[in-house]
Design a protein around this motif. Structure first.
Motif, PDB file in Angstrom:
ATOM      1  N   SER B 500       0.817  -1.217   0.000  1.00 52.90           N
ATOM      2  CA  SER B 500       0.000   0.000   0.000  1.00 52.90           C
ATOM      3  C   SER B 500       0.847   1.263   0.000  1.00 52.90           C
ATOM      4  N   GLN B 501       2.153   1.129   0.136  1.00 50.34           N
ATOM      5  CA  GLN B 501       3.010   2.309   0.207  1.00 50.34           C
ATOM      6  C   GLN B 501       3.685   2.625  -1.126  1.00 50.34           C
ATOM      7  N   GLY B 502       3.398   1.790  -2.106  1.00 48.24           N
ATOM      8  CA  GLY B 502       4.104   2.003  -3.355  1.00 48.24           C
ATOM      9  C   GLY B 502       5.463   1.335  -3.321  1.00 48.24           C
ATOM     10  N   LEU B 503       6.189   1.380  -4.396  1.00 50.58           N
ATOM     11  CA  LEU B 503       7.485   0.701  -4.420  1.00 50.58           C
ATOM     12  C   LEU B 503       8.358   1.276  -5.542  1.00 50.58           C
ATOM     13  N   GLU B 504       9.585   0.756  -5.568  1.00 51.73           N
ATOM     14  CA  GLU B 504      10.542   1.174  -6.584  1.00 51.73           C
ATOM     15  C   GLU B 504      10.716   0.014  -7.568  1.00 51.73           C
ATOM     16  N   TRP B 505      10.658   0.310  -8.849  1.00 50.07           N
ATOM     17  CA  TRP B 505      10.594  -0.739  -9.873  1.00 50.07           C
ATOM     18  C   TRP B 505      11.761  -0.554 -10.830  1.00 50.07           C
ATOM     19  N   THR B 506      12.514  -1.620 -11.020  1.00 49.77           N
ATOM     20  CA  THR B 506      13.640  -1.594 -11.958  1.00 49.77           C
ATOM     21  C   THR B 506      13.385  -2.621 -13.057  1.00 49.77           C
ATOM     22  N   THR B 507      13.394  -2.165 -14.296  1.00 49.26           N
ATOM     23  CA  THR B 507      13.097  -3.036 -15.436  1.00 49.26           C
ATOM     24  C   THR B 507      14.334  -3.828 -15.843  1.00 49.26           C
ATOM     25  N   PRO B 508      14.183  -4.825 -16.731  1.00 51.85           N
ATOM     26  CA  PRO B 508      15.360  -5.572 -17.196  1.00 51.85           C
ATOM     27  C   PRO B 508      16.386  -4.690 -17.885  1.00 51.85           C
ATOM     28  N   ALA B 509      15.936  -3.566 -18.444  1.00 52.95           N
ATOM     29  CA  ALA B 509      16.875  -2.669 -19.108  1.00 52.95           C
ATOM     30  C   ALA B 509      17.603  -1.781 -18.115  1.00 52.95           C
TER      31      ALA B 509
END
Lengths: 287, 595
Positions: B500-509
């Motif tokens: 519920s707090q959101g998150l940090e997202w790192t893609t394969p690139a």
């Protein structure tokens, strides 16, 4: 420019060349077919009644017991007529034609021949009245400089008749023209020859006469009559015209050759004194 | 034919100076002829053509006028009367199946070429906009009549690896009116039941062959507690070949040189039955499942799965009679160590009878309470024991009851009680008495099992350790393991619903972005994505996993598009006419000036 010293010097050079080539005295330099009382032996003939018995060759009589007389060339005072075409068709080469006429007249006057220069269109116009001697050189050149082309269709036959009517005595007639006579040249040349004139033709045509350099839509205007006509000139039309000019000149050449009339053809690209030199080196205008 | 800009006809006024200039221009130059009589031959030759030549200038002028009129008419933007001039929206499908090769060219390229042809045929006479559609509709241009702008927009559209979303199309067409712009979808039709539900859309079929592809359409990888082979793999493939094909499935761990398993698959046409097998080496990290075949769509030949490290749940037992409780924990504490028995102060989950005080229990530890008795904040109105006739499971998919069968228990020793407010009752007696429920009080999570294990011989039941395991992992937050593999096109919130707090997202690139809980973040790139929330970090493998994409069902699409415009606009023909006439006039011009 005809009275410029430089131009006169060029004429003088031609005269000196003429003396050297012709290798004669000032009088009677010109050979004649007539036999008379000259000093130059020409032929033998049987004595006839009334012949000059001073001409009897006594050596022949002593040897063969026949009266044979010597014949000598007549050393006569010849009149030279220059018929200078002054029609509009000569506009582009009129200066050149006048230079040629000046050179021929200059030589004639210096040879003490009698010279008459006529302008030739549908009739005859006087450019130089009958003149003789070096004193007539300046009038000749002045008159030639003042001469101009005239409008009207050239009628060579009519001009020759006029000429004969005015000058019945046999003479040397030099026709200086492009010979682009609508009515043709045969009648005139025949007429002159019929009346025992020594006729010579000096044909002057420029590139515009010989070649058609125009292409596309043009309005042709006859320089002599002012007639106009629109025409699209393609390579075919240009070739047709050039072939017609070529045929016309061939007819002139064959006509002169048939009649034994001397003919020289030149273009303004060739310096006039070179043309005269060539004529002199060939021994005159020869057929 | 009508005209979009009839005002351009005023341009015909320019004909007046044109005609005047032309007549001045065409007057031929005058040439002096010295031998007029010699030209007479030429005049004779040309007499036959005199008529044409006399009027040739007029012909030429008429031709020039015709050229001018054609240009003015083209500038007036003519259009055929039959042409619909409604605004047009070109929706180019750039979903994963559009990467399929058709004779060496991808379907997306074919669609873009078809869209470019349409734009060129419009010839600036009609407004149009360009959008791409896969899992959502993305506009690349506004409504414009500029062919250059539209062609640039078409060129911007790139391929994706996400499946086509019919929901996106449905949302797009919702609210469309009959007088609104036409919506033309250029697609291969890999949308499932697209032909039946979409109204207000016109379809232009791209591609004509669906055969020749196999793909992974479902895949999962999970740890299996207490099993000989600790990792199970679920895999389903589909084939668009007309005949069965044999393909090797290669399983790699981390890199291509660490081949773990090869599974020969006999793949039949259509969607095949799922394959389930186990892997003995349960190494954590990245796993690749690759179909060793070169077919028409490469994206669906590989699935990516991430197996997270196993973290045991610390469980403590409080009470005097701990034997069976300890054993239930110890059963999961060997081997892969799912559970670990610890002291109550260190435990995440404490198991205790219902009548014990919790003085020794850590304040943030969760509780598993059996046989409730006495006063407690986790129940109320506790009364006598009752006989449970039929136990009813209210949520069979709940992690607490998913792995065992509560209805098979006799629930002896159960007491009449009331669950606290807000409690989630998972199993109840036929009179509604809660038998198993989950409650939360001041941050402490509690699961209450309303039976006496000793009286019910529940200790001897095989479900007992399963219940302990389920409750322990659930209360510790590991009851719902993070997914190891997800399909492209999903929103991150679908598989991380608790964040519920959101998150940090790192893609394969390697691109990193921060997402709030309310922010949509659809996963598009194939490969391994990393997510981080506070101190926690996860990875998931993202794969295509969509049967409609893998089966390339192009034949199911029924084209219903009306012609947007005729292929060549009137302006084109007018321009072509002007060019032809101009060539003819130039011939005449050439004849006039060059001969």
């Amino acid at each position: 420019m005809f009275t410029d010293p430089s131009f006169i010097r060029r004429l003088d050079s031609l005269y000196l060349l003429a003396r050297k080539v012709l290798n004669g005295s000032l009088q009677a330099d010109r050979q004649s077919v007539r036999r008379g009382t000259g000093v130059t032996f020409a032929d033998y003939s049987e004595y006839y009644f009334g012949a000059d018995y001073r001409a009897i060759d006594w050596r022949v009589y002593a040897r063969f017991d026949d009266l044979i007389i010597k014949l000598f060339e007549v050393e006569e005072d010849t009149t030279i007529h220059i018929l200078l075409d002054t029609s509009r068709s000569m506009e582009g080469k009129f200066l050149y034609a006048r230079q040629l006429a000046a050179a021929l007249g200059y030589i004639a006057l210096n040879n003490l021949d009698r010279l008459v220069v006529h302008g030739l269109t549908d009739g005859l116009q006087s450019i130089l009245e009958s003149s003789r001697g070096r004193g007539a050189v300046l009038p000749l050149l002045s008159n030639l400089q003042a001469a101009s082309t005239r409008s009207g269709e050239t009628d060579f036959g009519n001009a020759c008749k006029l000429f004969q009517a005015r000058h019945r005595r046999r003479a040397v007639v030099i026709v200086l023209s492009d010979f682009l006579f609508p009515a043709g040249f045969d009648e005139g040349l025949s007429f002159l020859q019929w009346h025992k004139h020594d006729v010579y033709c000096l044909q002057v045509q420029d590139t515009d006469d010989l070649r058609c350099r125009w292409k596309g839509d043009v309005e042709l205007e006859c320089v002599e009559t002012g007639q106009r006509r629109r025409l699209t000139i393609t390579a075919r039309e240009a070739a047709l015209y050039e072939a017609a000019v070529q045929q016309w000149n061939d007819q002139l050449r064959s006509s002169c050759a048939r009649r034994g009339i001397g003919l020289a053809a030149t273009t303004p690209d060739v310096p006039f004194d070179q043309v005269i030199q060539d004529i002199l080196r060939r021994g005159g205008l020869v057929a | 034919m009508s005209f979009a800009l009839p005002l351009m006809w005023w341009g015909l006024l320019a004909l007046l100076p044109l005609v005047a200039i032309y007549f001045l221009k065409v007057r031929p130059t005058r040439k002096p002829a010295t031998a007029w009589f010699l030209w007479a031959k030429v005049f004779e030759e040309r007499r036959a053509r005199t008529l044409f030549e006399r009027f040739r200038d007029v012909f030429s002028l008429l031709l020039l006028i015709a050229v001018f009129v054609a240009i003015v008419a083209a500038a007036a933007r003519p259009y055929w009367l039959g042409d619909s001039r409604r605004d047009l929206v070109l929706l180019i499908d750039n979903s994963a199946s559009m990467n399929t090769l058709e004779a060496g060219v991808s379907r997306l390229q074919l669609a873009k070429q078809a869209a470019a042809d349409i734009v060129q045929a419009l010839d600036g006479n009609q407004r149009c906009s360009v959008a791409s559609v896969a899992d959502s509709v993305v506009f690349h241009s506004n409504l414009t009549d500029s062919p250059r702008e539209l062609l640039d927009a078409i060129e911007q559209i790139s391929s994706t690896s996400v499946p086509a979303s019919s929901a996106a199309l449905a949302q797009f067409v919702s609210g469309a009116t009959a007088t609104g712009p036409r919506r033309l979808v250029l697609s291969d039709g890999c949308w499932g039941n697209v032909g039946t539900w979409v109204e207000g859309l016109e379809w232009l079929k791209i591609g004509n062959d669906s055969a020749g592809n196999v793909g992974i359409v479902a895949c999962d990888m999970q740890r299996l507690p207490l099993a000989d082979s600790p990792v199970g793999v679920y895999l389903q493939v589909a084939s668009s070949y007309n005949e069965p094909v044999t393909v090797d499935l290669a399983v790699y761990h981390e890199t291509d040189d660490r081949l773990k398993k090869i599974v020969p698959l006999e793949i039949k046409p259509g969607i095949n039955a799922a394959e389930v097998w186990r892997i003995t080496e349960a190494d954590e990290g990245r796993w690749f499942f690759r179909l060793e075949i070169e077919d028409r769509l490469a994206d669906d030949n590989q699935a990516y799965a991430y197996l997270p490290p196993l973290v045991p749940v610390d469980v403590a037992v409080v009470g005097e009679d701990r034997f069976f409780y300890d054993n239930s924990v110890q059963a999961f504490a060997t081997g892969d160590r799912w559970l670990r028995l610890v002291e109550p102060t260190d435990a995440a989950v404490v198991m205790l009878p219902g009548n014990l005080a919790m003085t020794e229990v850590s304040s943030d530890a969760a509780l598993l309470i059996f046989n409730p008795s006495g006063e407690s904040p986790y129940w109320a109105n506790l009364a006598d024991e009752m006989i449970v006739g039929v136990a009813t499971v209210r949520d069979e998919d709940h992690p607490l009851v998913r792995h065992w069968d509560p209805t098979s228990l006799a629930w002896l020793g159960a007491k009449r009680l009331q669950a606290p407010a807000g409690a989630e009752v998972l199993v109840a007696a036929d009179d509604g008495t809660p038998l198993l429920y989950r409650a939360t009080d001041r941050g402490r999570r509690v699961v209450v099992v309303n039976l006496d294990p000793q009286q019910a011989d529940f200790f001897l039941s095989p479900w007992f350790p399963v219940l302990v395991y389920s409750v322990a992992t659930h209360l510790s937050g590991q009851g719902e393991p993070k997914p190891t593999i997800v399909a492209t096109g999903q929103d991150w919130r679908e598989f991380f619903p608790d964040e519920s707090q959101g998150l940090e997202w790192t893609t394969p690139a390697g691109e990193t972005r921060s997402l709030t809980a309310a922010e949509v973040g659809r996963i598009g790139d194939l490969g391994f994505h990393q997510f981080k929330s506070g101190a926690q970090a996860w990875q998931v493998g993202v794969s295509l996993l969509q049967s409609t994409e893998s089966l390339l069902q192009v034949s199911d699409l029924k084209e219903n598009s009306e012609p947007v415009t005729r292929r060549w606009s009137p302006a084109f023909w007018l321009t072509a006419l002007a060019i032809l006439v101009l060539i003819a006039e130039s011939v005449l011009y050439h004849r006039r000036w060059v001969g």
